[in-house]
Write a protein that holds these residues in place. Structure first.
Motif, mmCIF file in Angstrom:
data_model
loop_
_atom_site.group_PDB
_atom_site.id
_atom_site.type_symbol
_atom_site.label_atom_id
_atom_site.label_comp_id
_atom_site.label_asym_id
_atom_site.label_seq_id
_atom_site.Cartn_x
_atom_site.Cartn_y
_atom_site.Cartn_z
ATOM 1 N N THR A 2 -6.281 -1.779 12.310
ATOM 2 C CA THR A 2 -6.817 -1.171 11.091
ATOM 3 C C THR A 2 -6.115 -1.755 9.865
ATOM 4 O O THR A 2 -5.196 -2.567 9.987
ATOM 5 N N PHE A 3 -6.540 -1.314 8.680
ATOM 6 C CA PHE A 3 -5.885 -1.756 7.452
ATOM 7 C C PHE A 3 -4.400 -1.381 7.479
ATOM 8 O O PHE A 3 -3.536 -2.178 7.140
ATOM 9 N N ALA A 4 -4.118 -0.134 7.907
ATOM 10 C CA ALA A 4 -2.738 0.357 7.906
ATOM 11 C C ALA A 4 -1.857 -0.423 8.894
ATOM 12 O O ALA A 4 -0.754 -0.862 8.548
ATOM 13 N N SER A 5 -2.342 -0.612 10.132
ATOM 14 C CA SER A 5 -1.545 -1.323 11.135
ATOM 15 C C SER A 5 -1.363 -2.792 10.754
ATOM 16 O O SER A 5 -0.303 -3.387 10.975
ATOM 17 N N SER A 6 -2.412 -3.402 10.162
ATOM 18 C CA SER A 6 -2.314 -4.794 9.714
ATOM 19 C C SER A 6 -1.273 -4.933 8.613
ATOM 20 O O SER A 6 -0.471 -5.878 8.608
ATOM 21 N N LEU A 19 -9.955 -5.086 13.027
ATOM 22 C CA LEU A 19 -10.757 -4.791 14.229
ATOM 23 C C LEU A 19 -10.459 -3.364 14.648
ATOM 24 O O LEU A 19 -9.626 -3.115 15.537
ATOM 25 N N PRO A 20 -11.096 -2.386 14.025
ATOM 26 C CA PRO A 20 -10.783 -0.974 14.287
ATOM 27 C C PRO A 20 -10.907 -0.572 15.752
ATOM 28 O O PRO A 20 -10.120 0.224 16.246
ATOM 29 N N ILE A 50 0.807 -15.899 0.620
ATOM 30 C CA ILE A 50 -0.259 -14.938 0.309
ATOM 31 C C ILE A 50 -0.998 -14.562 1.591
ATOM 32 O O ILE A 50 -1.413 -15.431 2.353
ATOM 33 N N VAL A 51 -1.148 -13.248 1.818
ATOM 34 C CA VAL A 51 -1.838 -12.744 3.010
ATOM 35 C C VAL A 51 -2.885 -11.720 2.583
ATOM 36 O O VAL A 51 -2.626 -10.881 1.714
ATOM 37 N N THR A 52 -4.076 -11.786 3.194
ATOM 38 C CA THR A 52 -5.116 -10.786 2.917
ATOM 39 C C THR A 52 -5.492 -10.077 4.212
ATOM 40 O O THR A 52 -5.410 -10.654 5.292
ATOM 41 N N VAL A 53 -5.906 -8.826 4.089
ATOM 42 C CA VAL A 53 -6.449 -8.079 5.233
ATOM 43 C C VAL A 53 -7.780 -7.482 4.768
ATOM 44 O O VAL A 53 -7.834 -6.734 3.796
ATOM 45 N N GLU A 54 -8.862 -7.856 5.467
ATOM 46 C CA GLU A 54 -10.207 -7.531 4.992
ATOM 47 C C GLU A 54 -11.122 -7.074 6.121
ATOM 48 O O GLU A 54 -10.845 -7.298 7.288
ATOM 49 N N ILE A 83 -8.933 0.210 0.068
ATOM 50 C CA ILE A 83 -8.106 1.351 0.473
ATOM 51 C C ILE A 83 -9.037 2.511 0.786
ATOM 52 O O ILE A 83 -9.681 3.066 -0.108
ATOM 53 N N ARG A 84 -9.121 2.863 2.072
ATOM 54 C CA ARG A 84 -10.071 3.883 2.521
ATOM 55 C C ARG A 84 -9.416 5.205 2.884
ATOM 56 O O ARG A 84 -10.093 6.225 3.006
#
Length: 579
Positions: A378-382, A372-373, A352-356, A399-400
Motif C-alpha cells: 500500500t501507500f503506507a507500507s511503500s 499493489l494493495p 527521488i522516489v515516487t509511489v503511485e 494521500i487516501r
C-alpha cells in the motif's frame, strides 16, 4: 403575488393531478435536493412530461411545441456547443435577427438563459419542450466523426450470423462466447473504440449498457460526450473481448473486476488502459482510463500558471524539506503538476522516489513504485520502505488515509521534501481536511510549506475564436475592476468548427491558487479557525484565487467566461480588500 412554485402546487391540486400528501412529500424532497419541483414530480412518476409542459405553458404564458416533428436548422444548432445543450437540456431551433428561439425543459432557469445569451450574444426567446424530446433532438442534430467510423464497422457486423443468434437466444455458453468475441467484426469494433479514444485525446472511455442499447462515451477535455449508441446485442461480445485482452474472468458477471492492458499505436507509441468492470441493472459497465506513459512531462513553466503563482511554487519546491500538497477533484491535473515539480527539482545529485497507483508517466533517473494493495503493498507500507532508502525527495501519488498522511508528515519533518495530493476543493480546505484526518495543527505548521489548489479549464479553439462583450451588470457582479486595470474589457469564445468537433474548445489550460503557509496563516491554523478565515488571510498575503486566475485567463483569451463560472466557486467578499 404567488410564486411559480405556489402556482404549480395550486394547479396540481385544483386539476386533481396529484394527491395532496404526494405533493407534500415531493416539496420536501425538492427542498432537500434543490432540484426543480417539476423535475421531482416527473422523476417520481406523479405527473407526466406532457402534463408538466402544459402547466408550465399555462402558468408562464410560454408556448410549448413538439420538437420531434420540428425540422431544426443545422446552422442554428452550431451556435451552442453540444455539451452545453446536453447539460442544460436545451436546443436552439431557429434564429431571426438578434433573437434565438430556444427549446427548454425548464424555462424557469434564468441562469441558463443568461449563460446562453452571454455565450451567443443573442436575445433568447424560450419555448417549452419535453426533456426526452430535447435529448433525442440533440443526438440527432450534433454529428460526430467517430460515429461515422463506427457506422462503417457496423455494416460489417450486421452481416455476422452469430450476432443474430445472440439477439434470438439471449443466453451464452463458454464456447459460444469464445466464438463470437473472436469474430473479426467484434475485434475490429472493440479496437476502433479503444484507438479512437486515443485519437480524440480522451482521458476515459465509458461502455455502458442501457435498457435497449449500448452507449459509448468519451471524456475529452474534462467533459463527457456521447460518441454512439449501438445495438444491445453487441454489449456481451464487446465486454467479453475487453475482458480477454485485460486477462479478466469472462465467466464472472456478478462481481466487479479490475484489470489493465496496453496497445501500441503508430511509431511504436505505447498507451496503457486501466479497466474497471462494474455489474449494473442492465449488464456490465466498463470504464477505461487512458494512461499515456510516454507523454512528455511538461516543464513547470509550461503548465500555463500565472507568473506570481509560478514563482511562489518554484520557491517552495527549492526548499530542502517540508511538504507541498496539490488539491482538486479527479482529473484536475494534480499529478501533472507534481511531475512537473519533480522535473524542475530533479538533478543527478538527488535521490527521488515516487509511489503511485498506478505510475502514470515514466521519468528517467527517478525510482517509481506501483502500489499493489492485493499483495499488501500500500501507500503506507511503500513509504516505510522508501524512507529506508535515504531519499531526498518523495512523491506520494495520493494521500487516501490517516496512516499515509501521518508517515508523509513525519517524513517532511525529518528532512525530506514530500510532494503529494489530496481530494479537496480549495487550498485552504486542505488544511481543514488534514486536521479532520487526525494531524495536529502544530504538525501541519511545522511540515507543510504550501498547498496548491487547481482546476483544468477547456481552452478556446484557435481556429474559430472570436471576441464579444458582456453586459455591464455582469462586469459589476464579477468585480472585474479589481482583477484587471484594462479600460476596454472583452471576452472570447469559439464558434465551433471541425477542428474542435463543433464545441468551440480544443485542449485545456490550468488555473491555480497557491496558499503559502506564512507566519500569519500558521497563527490561524494553530487557532483552529475555519476555511474561510484561512482563505481570507491567504488573499491578504498575496494569494490569487482560482476564480480570479480563471477570470484573468478568460480576459486573455485562453478560455471562456462560461468555463470559469462552471468550474470555479465565487470568492467571498472581503472587507477592506485593496483595489
Amino acid at each position: 403575488m404567488l410564486s411559480f412554485k405556489q402556482r404549480l402546487q395550486e394547479i396540481l391540486i385544483k386539476e386533481k393531478l396529484i394527491k395532496p400528501e404526494d405533493l407534500e412529500r415531493a416539496v420536501e424532497e425538492q427542498k432537500k435536493s434543490g432540484v426543480p419541483l417539476g423535475k421531482v414530480l416527473v422523476g417520481k412518476n406523479l405527473i407526466t412530461e406532457d402534463q408538466l409542459g402544459l402547466i408550465l405553458s399555462q402558468s408562464l404564458g410560454i408556448p410549448r411545441i413538439d420538437i420531434s416533428r420540428f425540422k431544426i436548422d443545422p446552422v442554428v444548432v452550431k451556435l451552442i456547443p453540444k455539451d452545453m445543450a446536453t447539460g442544460y437540456q436545451i436546443i436552439p431551433i431557429s434564429k431571426i435577427g438578434d433573437n434565438i428561439t430556444l427549446a427548454m425543459a425548464d424555462p424557469l432557469n434564468i441562469l441558463e438563459i443568461d449563460n446562453v445569451e452571454t455565450l451567443t450574444g443573442f436575445k433568447i426567446n424560450p419555448i417549452i419542450a419535453k426533456a426526452s424530446d430535447i435529448i433525442q433532438a440533440i443526438e440527432k442534430s450534433y454529428g460526430s466523426e467517430t460515429t461515422e467510423t463506427f457506422e462503417k464497422i457496423m455494416q460489417d457486423i450486421k452481416e455476422a450470423e452469430d450476432l443474430e443468434l445472440i439477439k434470438d437466444s439471449g443466453e451464452f455458453d463458454k464456447r459460444q462466447t469464445e466464438t463470437i468475441m473472436d469474430e473479426a467484426p467484434i475485434i475490429k469494433l472493440t479496437d476502433a473504440i479503444i484507438r479512437q479514444s486515443v485519437v480524440a485525446k480522451a482521458s476515459d472511455v465509458f461502455i455502458e449498457p442501457l435498457e435497449k442499447t449500448l452507449r459509448i462515451r468519451y471524456r475529452v477535455d474534462g467533459v463527457i460526450r456521447e460518441v454512439d449508441q449501438m445495438s444491445k446485442a453487441l454489449h456481451f461480445p464487446v465486454i467479453s473481448r475487453i475482458k480477454v485482452i485485460s486477462n479478466l474472468d469472462i465467466s464472472e458477471h456478478r462481481l466487479p473486476q479490475d484489470g489493465r492492458f496496453k496497445i501500441i499505436l503508430d511509431k511504436e507509441k505505447e498507451v496503457d488502459f486501466r479497466v474497471s468492470v462494474l455489474p449494473t441493472a442492465f449488464g456490465e459497465k466498463v470504464v477505461l482510463r487512458v494512461l499515456d506513459k510516454n507523454a512528455a512531462v511538461l516543464g513547470i513553466s509550461g503548465l500555463g500558471f500565472d507568473e506570481h503563482s509560478l514563482e511562489q511554487l518554484k520557491e517552495c519546491s527549492l526548499l530542502p524539506h517540508g511538504m507541498i500538497l496539490t488539491c482538486g477533484p479527479t482529473g484536475s491535473g494534480k499529478t501533472t503538476t507534481l511531475y512537473s515539480v519533480l522535473k524542475f527539482v530533479d538533478s543527478p545529485g538527488k535521490n527521488i522516489v515516487t509511489v503511485e497507483d498506478p505510475v502514470e508517466y515514466q521519468m528517467k533517473g527517478i525510482t517509481q513504485v506501483n502500489v499493489l494493495p492485493h499483495l499488501g503493498l500500500t501507500f503506507a507500507s511503500s513509504l516505510r520502505s522508501i524512507l529506508r532508502q535515504d531519499p531526498d525527495i518523495i512523491m506520494v501519488g495520493e494521500i487516501r488515509d490517516s496512516e499515509t498522511l501521518d508517515i508523509a508528515v513525519k517524513a517532511a519533518l525529518t528532512g525530506h521534501l514530500v510532494l503529494s495530493s489530496l481530494h479537496t476543493t480549495t487550498a485552504a480546505g486542505s488544511v481543514i481536511r488534514m486536521v479532520n484526518m487526525g494531524i495536529e495543527p502544530f504538525l501541519i505548521c511545522s511540515s507543510v510549506i504550501a498547498v496548491v489548489g487547481q482546476r483544468l479549464l477547456r481552452k478556446i479553439c484557435e481556429q474559430c475564436k472570436e471576441s464579444y462583450d458582456i453586459p455591464k451588470e455582469l462586469h459589476e457582479r464579477l468585480d472585474l475592476k479589481r482583477i484587471t486595470h484594462k479600460k476596454e474589457i472583452a471576452f472570447f469564445r469559439g464558434k465551433g468548427c471541425k477542428n474542435c468537433f463543433n464545441t468551440g474548445y480544443r485542449g485545456r489550460v490550468g488555473i491555480i491558487e497557491v496558499l503559502v503557509l506564512t507566519p500569519k496563516v500558521k497563527e490561524l491554523i494553530l487557532a483552529r479557525v475555519g476555511e474561510y478565515k484561512i482563505k481570507e488571510m491567504g488573499r491578504r498575503e498575496g494569494m490569487r484565487t482560482m476564480r480570479e486566475d480563471g477570470l484573468l485567463k478568460a480576459l486573455s483569451g485562453s478560455t471562456t467566461l462560461e468555463e470559469v463560472l462552471r468550474v470555479t466557486a465565487p470568492d467571498e467578499v472581503m472587507e477592506n480588500q485593496p483595489h
